[in-house]
Design an enzyme around this catalytic site. Structure first.
Site, short mmCIF file in Angstrom:
data_model
loop_
_atom_site.label_atom_id
_atom_site.label_comp_id
_atom_site.label_asym_id
_atom_site.label_seq_id
_atom_site.Cartn_x
_atom_site.Cartn_y
_atom_site.Cartn_z
N CYS A 1 0.86 -1.19 0.00
CA CYS A 1 0.00 0.00 0.00
C CYS A 1 0.89 1.23 0.00
O CYS A 1 1.73 1.41 0.90
CB CYS A 1 -0.90 -0.01 1.22
SG CYS A 1 -1.84 1.53 1.46
N CYS B 1 -1.02 6.67 6.09
CA CYS B 1 -2.06 5.94 6.82
C CYS B 1 -1.44 4.66 7.35
O CYS B 1 -0.92 3.85 6.58
CB CYS B 1 -3.24 5.61 5.90
SG CYS B 1 -4.50 4.58 6.70
N CYS C 1 -3.74 -0.12 8.83
CA CYS C 1 -3.53 -1.55 8.61
C CYS C 1 -2.15 -1.93 9.14
O CYS C 1 -1.16 -1.86 8.41
CB CYS C 1 -3.68 -1.90 7.14
SG CYS C 1 -5.33 -1.61 6.48
N CYS D 1 -7.56 3.55 -1.43
CA CYS D 1 -7.32 2.56 -0.37
C CYS D 1 -7.56 1.15 -0.90
O CYS D 1 -8.67 0.82 -1.35
CB CYS D 1 -8.23 2.85 0.82
SG CYS D 1 -8.13 1.60 2.12
N GLN E 1 -21.45 -6.90 8.80
CA GLN E 1 -20.03 -7.20 8.71
C GLN E 1 -19.41 -6.51 7.49
O GLN E 1 -20.02 -6.44 6.42
CB GLN E 1 -19.82 -8.71 8.59
CG GLN E 1 -20.33 -9.51 9.77
CD GLN E 1 -19.42 -9.43 10.99
OE1 GLN E 1 -18.40 -8.76 10.97
NE2 GLN E 1 -19.78 -10.12 12.05
N GLU F 1 -32.01 -7.93 19.55
CA GLU F 1 -31.03 -6.90 19.22
C GLU F 1 -31.53 -5.56 19.76
O GLU F 1 -32.73 -5.27 19.68
CB GLU F 1 -30.86 -6.83 17.69
CG GLU F 1 -30.11 -5.64 17.16
CD GLU F 1 -28.68 -5.55 17.67
OE1 GLU F 1 -28.29 -4.46 18.09
OE2 GLU F 1 -27.98 -6.59 17.62
N CYS G 1 -15.57 -11.30 17.97
CA CYS G 1 -14.58 -10.48 17.27
C CYS G 1 -13.44 -10.09 18.21
O CYS G 1 -12.59 -9.28 17.85
CB CYS G 1 -15.23 -9.23 16.68
SG CYS G 1 -16.01 -8.15 17.91
#
Length: 374
Positions: A3, A11, A14, A87, A211, A261, A333
């Site tokens: 990248c 940036c 990541c 990106c 997601q 929920e 997660c």
């Protein structure tokens, strides 16, 4: 994956950019195995790998710069806009529409919000792409002042991007590090984005969570459905159900399925998906997962939990431990909170586990565990 933004230190979101992908997945599995090392009976299924690039179906772009030269991306340490239109983790469809949105900002004279000066109006663009290439766009504004201007100029944007189906304004007046506000103003006739996942159409409303990796979401729901069907329960609760992904995939005429929920927007989405699919014995209710379980006068045979990063917490763990629920499928997660929650439920034995790499180029991942009462 390489990248140019990462290489130039523009940036660094990541953290594992440039690391061979196989090494990333192996490190994630080792991290998860270490946290779950006490569960010696676990069968580790092969991890589910993602595409390395172009996997994100959602872009949350901070708007900076000026009306004439807007930036779409992030802010630097001084609060100046850093443009990230290329990106590489965003899908090709998302990247293709970003220049069009930047041009629209100029055309409609939407003043970017200046964080250091606390002036301006347009804070973020939140764009979601469906598996069919259709788009949802949300303008996050400081106030309603520009909503009318966006509405007047919207026909030109819809002409430029025929795949743009849902557009809304989110009003976020507070100056704090929160992505969006509570109020949503719909600008298009269509109010939901159709997300075709496996053999189901899930409907996504502007404030509903989904997601960010569509292919991994599909794999997640397939795995959940397979484990549920192996057990064959007559009743299932899907707690923290979101737009109903697990509940809808587990629907069967032989069982009663209920999704819980807190987000009313997500529940409306789930109910619409269920009606469109013609599913029977599937219901959804807006409620807090823990409060619902503690006040329920009956229990299901199997419970699916898919909580946020904090996990399901002490109270819900205690309820599951003392209940007569026989099976739990835990989708997490955050393996740290998962390990803590499993330790609080010693009556359950963890049988199988599978890591799904929902977030390549980062240290994050999704992990699913199949539990049964000992």
């Amino acid at each position: 994956m390489q990248c140019s933004y990462f290489d130039a230190a523009r940036c660094l979101s990541c953290k594992h950019m440039g690391q061979p992908y196989a090494e990333q997945v192996a490190a994630k599995e080792l991290h998860c195995r270490t946290l779950l090392a006490d569960h010696t009976s676990l069968q580790w299924l092969p991890p589910v790998e993602s595409r390395e690039s172009g996997f994100r179906n959602k872009a949350k772009m901070v708007v900076g710069g000026s009306v004439r030269n807007p930036t779409l991306g992030i802010l630097d340490a001084e609060g100046r806009g850093v443009d990230l239109r290329e990106c590489g983790v965003c899908s090709p469809g998302l990247r293709a529409c970003l220049p069009v949105f930047a041009a629209f900002i100029t055309e409609a004279r939407l003043t970017p919000y200046d964080v250091p000066r606390r002036s301006g109006e347009l804070k973020h663009l939140i764009i979601t792409e469906s598996p069919d290439g259709e788009l949802m766009l949300r303008f996050v504004l400081r106030s309603e002042n520009l909503a009318g201007r966006i509405r007047r100029h919207l026909p030109s944007l819809l002409d430029a991007l025929p795949q743009l189906k849902v557009v809304s304004v989110n009003v976020h007046p507070e100056h704090k590090a929160v992505l969006e506000g509570e109020r949503e103003i719909l600008l298009t006739e269509q109010s939901t984005l159709r997300m075709r996942i496996n053999d189901l159409d899930l409907h996504l409303r502007p404030q509903s969570f989904f997601q960010t990796n569509t292919e991994m979401a599909a794999a997640l729901y397939r795995q959940g459905r397979a484990w549920v069907n192996e057990v064959g329960p007559a009743s299932v609760w899907d707690l923290y159900c979101g737009v109903g992904g697990f509940a809808l995939h587990c629907a069967d005429p032989s069982r009663e399925v209920l999704g819980i929920e807190t987000s009313r927007e997500a529940i409306v989405s789930a109910q619409l998906s269920s009606r469109d699919a013609g599913l029977q014995r599937v219901g959804f209710q807006a409620d807090d997962a823990t409060a619902f379980a503690l006040s329920a006068d009956r229990t299901p045979e199997l419970v699916i939990v898919n909580p946020p990063r904090r996990g399901i917490g002490r109270e819900l763990c205690a309820w599951l431990e003392s209940s007569d629920v026989q099976h739990v499928i835990y989708s997490s997660c955050n393996a740290k909170s998962l390990a803590r929650d499993l330790a609080a439920m010693p009556s359950f034995t963890a049988r199988r586990v599978r890591l799904l790499d929902m977030f390549p180029q980062t240290s994050h991942y999704e992990v699913m565990v199949q539990l049964e009462r000992s």
